[in-house]
Enzyme design. Structure first.
Site, PDB file in Angstrom:
ATOM      1  N   ASP A 115      52.108  37.918  31.241  1.00  0.00           N
ATOM      2  CA  ASP A 115      50.919  37.132  31.584  1.00  0.00           C
ATOM      3  C   ASP A 115      51.288  35.652  31.634  1.00  0.00           C
ATOM      4  O   ASP A 115      52.210  35.218  30.945  1.00  0.00           O
ATOM      5  CB  ASP A 115      49.830  37.304  30.513  1.00  0.00           C
ATOM      6  CG  ASP A 115      49.142  38.664  30.580  1.00  0.00           C
ATOM      7  OD1 ASP A 115      49.427  39.441  31.503  1.00  0.00           O
ATOM      8  OD2 ASP A 115      48.314  38.926  29.693  1.00  0.00           O
TER       9      ASP A 115
ATOM     10  N   ARG B  98      51.612  39.391  39.860  1.00  0.00           N
ATOM     11  CA  ARG B  98      50.147  39.454  39.808  1.00  0.00           C
ATOM     12  C   ARG B  98      49.634  38.056  40.148  1.00  0.00           C
ATOM     13  O   ARG B  98      50.079  37.072  39.565  1.00  0.00           O
ATOM     14  CB  ARG B  98      49.695  39.841  38.406  1.00  0.00           C
ATOM     15  CG  ARG B  98      48.175  39.806  38.254  1.00  0.00           C
ATOM     16  CD  ARG B  98      47.749  39.858  36.801  1.00  0.00           C
ATOM     17  NE  ARG B  98      48.245  41.030  36.139  1.00  0.00           N
ATOM     18  CZ  ARG B  98      48.491  41.092  34.821  1.00  0.00           C
ATOM     19  NH1 ARG B  98      48.303  40.047  34.061  1.00  0.00           N
ATOM     20  NH2 ARG B  98      48.932  42.197  34.278  1.00  0.00           N
TER      21      ARG B  98
HETATM   22  P1  FDA Z   1      35.575  34.319  39.799  1.00  0.00           P
HETATM   23  O1  FDA Z   1      35.691  33.735  38.428  1.00  0.00           O
HETATM   24  O2  FDA Z   1      35.310  33.410  40.936  1.00  0.00           O
HETATM   25  O3  FDA Z   1      34.502  35.458  39.741  1.00  0.00           O
HETATM   26  C1  FDA Z   1      34.033  36.139  40.887  1.00  0.00           C
HETATM   27  C2  FDA Z   1      32.914  37.084  40.475  1.00  0.00           C
HETATM   28  O4  FDA Z   1      33.447  38.077  39.631  1.00  0.00           O
HETATM   29  C3  FDA Z   1      31.813  36.406  39.658  1.00  0.00           C
HETATM   30  O5  FDA Z   1      30.849  35.802  40.460  1.00  0.00           O
HETATM   31  C4  FDA Z   1      31.287  37.593  38.894  1.00  0.00           C
HETATM   32  O6  FDA Z   1      30.427  38.328  39.694  1.00  0.00           O
HETATM   33  C5  FDA Z   1      32.519  38.405  38.603  1.00  0.00           C
HETATM   34  N1  FDA Z   1      33.121  38.052  37.279  1.00  0.00           N
HETATM   35  C6  FDA Z   1      34.160  37.225  37.043  1.00  0.00           C
HETATM   36  N2  FDA Z   1      34.454  37.159  35.719  1.00  0.00           N
HETATM   37  C7  FDA Z   1      33.559  37.937  35.099  1.00  0.00           C
HETATM   38  C8  FDA Z   1      33.318  38.275  33.745  1.00  0.00           C
HETATM   39  N3  FDA Z   1      34.064  37.781  32.742  1.00  0.00           N
HETATM   40  N4  FDA Z   1      32.294  39.129  33.488  1.00  0.00           N
HETATM   41  C9  FDA Z   1      31.534  39.648  34.487  1.00  0.00           C
HETATM   42  N5  FDA Z   1      31.725  39.355  35.798  1.00  0.00           N
HETATM   43  C10 FDA Z   1      32.695  38.515  36.102  1.00  0.00           C
HETATM   44  N6  FDA Z   1      44.499  34.430  34.100  1.00  0.00           N
HETATM   45  C11 FDA Z   1      45.566  33.714  33.676  1.00  0.00           C
HETATM   46  O7  FDA Z   1      45.497  32.483  33.619  1.00  0.00           O
HETATM   47  N7  FDA Z   1      46.729  34.353  33.332  1.00  0.00           N
HETATM   48  C12 FDA Z   1      46.866  35.713  33.419  1.00  0.00           C
HETATM   49  O8  FDA Z   1      47.938  36.246  33.108  1.00  0.00           O
HETATM   50  C13 FDA Z   1      45.747  36.474  33.861  1.00  0.00           C
HETATM   51  N8  FDA Z   1      45.788  37.835  33.972  1.00  0.00           N
HETATM   52  C14 FDA Z   1      44.740  38.515  34.533  1.00  0.00           C
HETATM   53  C15 FDA Z   1      44.829  39.889  34.783  1.00  0.00           C
HETATM   54  C16 FDA Z   1      43.801  40.564  35.432  1.00  0.00           C
HETATM   55  C17 FDA Z   1      43.925  42.025  35.721  1.00  0.00           C
HETATM   56  C18 FDA Z   1      42.628  39.845  35.855  1.00  0.00           C
HETATM   57  C19 FDA Z   1      41.523  40.521  36.600  1.00  0.00           C
HETATM   58  C20 FDA Z   1      42.533  38.491  35.579  1.00  0.00           C
HETATM   59  C21 FDA Z   1      43.554  37.823  34.904  1.00  0.00           C
HETATM   60  N9  FDA Z   1      43.446  36.465  34.624  1.00  0.00           N
HETATM   61  C22 FDA Z   1      44.550  35.781  34.193  1.00  0.00           C
HETATM   62  C23 FDA Z   1      42.120  35.787  34.707  1.00  0.00           C
HETATM   63  C24 FDA Z   1      41.914  35.056  36.031  1.00  0.00           C
HETATM   64  O9  FDA Z   1      42.761  33.939  36.100  1.00  0.00           O
HETATM   65  C25 FDA Z   1      40.459  34.592  36.165  1.00  0.00           C
HETATM   66  O10 FDA Z   1      40.146  33.715  35.118  1.00  0.00           O
HETATM   67  C26 FDA Z   1      39.442  35.721  36.157  1.00  0.00           C
HETATM   68  O11 FDA Z   1      39.905  36.863  36.815  1.00  0.00           O
HETATM   69  C27 FDA Z   1      38.134  35.255  36.832  1.00  0.00           C
HETATM   70  O12 FDA Z   1      38.393  34.934  38.174  1.00  0.00           O
HETATM   71  P2  FDA Z   1      38.004  35.896  39.410  1.00  0.00           P
HETATM   72  O13 FDA Z   1      39.161  35.954  40.319  1.00  0.00           O
HETATM   73  O14 FDA Z   1      37.537  37.203  38.903  1.00  0.00           O
HETATM   74  O15 FDA Z   1      36.893  35.120  40.214  1.00  0.00           O
END
Ligand code: FDA
Length: 304
Positions: A132, A182
């Site tokens: 990560d 990732r």
């Molecule tokens: P965004 O935050 O724009 O969200 C889009 C939509 O998704 C929201 O409008 C909502 O509907 C839904 N959503 C998002 N988060 C939610 C929540 N907590 N609860 C409910 N709904 C939610 N980061 C990092 O810095 N280092 C890492 O190693 C990782 N590893 C990692 C692995 C995996 C499998 C995932 C999915 C994410 C990570 N992350 C991470 C976290 C990533 O950087 C980011 O903070 C989150 O995924 C939120 O961003 P989104 O891309 O989901 O979009």
């Protein structure tokens, strides 16, 4: 208001006293929604249930603020026990880890020794390990260690964060290693000197790096709950004849679970990131920071 809440939860996520206390409380305040349980048996049960539904997994033994060599060695033992359980139970799961848990902040010797032990065990069971990405202060060190390990092991990948200004250049530089990466938006509070402060810029940069990495021919995990990003990736793959075997979607355990199954039905590989362990507090606070609307789960949990 939303930004204030976000900053508040990110601030709470860094509180060492609460992190320590939470280990004694056990899973609380609705954290069960995002964390599979405290024991390896809990993790095995959850992975098996997800596998039965056609979902693959990456399991993470949670760990925050590891400051001594002994703690780092204990976390390493837990990750090794997790790998042994995956192998023994023949589960379809990879491993994710944070290198600070394995001693990255302690010394080069400790982190390299622990990472090699983990990767040797993972290799034995043919399990892929993703490192990560943590906050920016560890970014360059993480990439440096990743490159070293990648030249020794095939079964290791890492994570790149779209909010960093440098990420498109970094991904091109890493192309020499044909890495399995990732790609995420980024979860930490970073200075505007190194990261885009505006969400719309992060989203655009995210699309840009997905395109670069896929067109470079590398395996790509698109880890996002954002429907616009999922649709963008599907379209991009169609336009450029990128096979479904070259990428996968990933989401966190407990978030948009119905969508996980729909994407499997559409023929995509879908991996659920499943965290477990008693060090759940920081991870839980970061999830609340991403979506302060989830706070009502906390309130509900408190009154239960
Ligand atoms: P965004 O935050 O724009 O969200 C889009 C939509 O998704 C929201 O409008 C909502 O509907 C839904 N959503 C998002 N988060 C939610 C929540 N907590 N609860 C409910 N709904 C939610 N980061 C990092 O810095 N280092 C890492 O190693 C990782 N590893 C990692 C692995 C995996 C499998 C995932 C999915 C994410 C990570 N992350 C991470 C976290 C990533 O950087 C980011 O903070 C989150 O995924 C939120 O961003 P989104 O891309 O989901 O979009």
């Amino acid at each position: 208001m939303e930004q204030l809440m976000k900053d508040f939860f990110l601030f709470l996520s860094q509180n060492k006293t609460l992190t320590k206390a939470a280990k004694k409380w056990g899973l609380r305040f609705g954290a069960q929604r995002f964390v599979a349980g405290e024991l390896t048996d809990d993790a095995v049960r959850v992975i098996r249930e997800l596998n039965k539904q056609g979902l693959v997994v990456t399991i993470d033994y949670l760990g925050e603020f590891v400051e001594t060599e002994q703690e780092a060695n204990e976390k390493t033992e837990h990750s090794i026990a997790t790998l042994e359980a995956i192998g023994r139970e023949k589960l379809n799961s990879q491993l994710s880890l944070k290198m600070t848990s394995m001693g990255m902040d302690i010394s080069d010797e400790v982190i390299m020794r622990n990472m090699r032990r983990i990767l040797d065990t993972a290799k034995k069971y043919n399990i892929f390990v993703t490192i990560d990405m943590e906050d920016y202060s560890r970014y360059h060190k993480t990439l440096e260690i990743f490159k070293k390990l990648k030249s020794e092991y095939d079964n290791v990948g890492t994570v790149l964060q779209a909010y960093l200004y440098s990420v498109a250049d970094d991904i091109q530089e890493l192309n020499a290693y044909s890495p399995n990466l990732r790609l995420v938006k980024g979860a930490y509070k970073e200075s505007p000197e190194v990261a885009f402060p505006e969400k719309k810029d992060v989203d655009e940069n995210y699309k840009k790096i997905i395109k670069i990495h896929l067109l470079n021919g590398n395996y790509t995990a698109i880890a996002s709950h954002d429907e616009a990003i999922i649709e963008y990736t599907k379209k991009l793959a169609e336009e450029h004849n990128i096979p479904k075997s070259q990428f996968e979607f990933q989401m966190l355990y407990g978030i948009r679970s119905d969508r996980h199954l729909e994407l499997v039905k559409e023929g995509y590989t879908f991996r659920v990131y499943v965290p477990y362990g008693n060090d759940w507090y920081g991870y839980f606070m970061r999830r609340l920071a991403e979506r302060p609307a989830n706070v009502w789960f906390v309130l509900k949990g408190m009154f239960k």
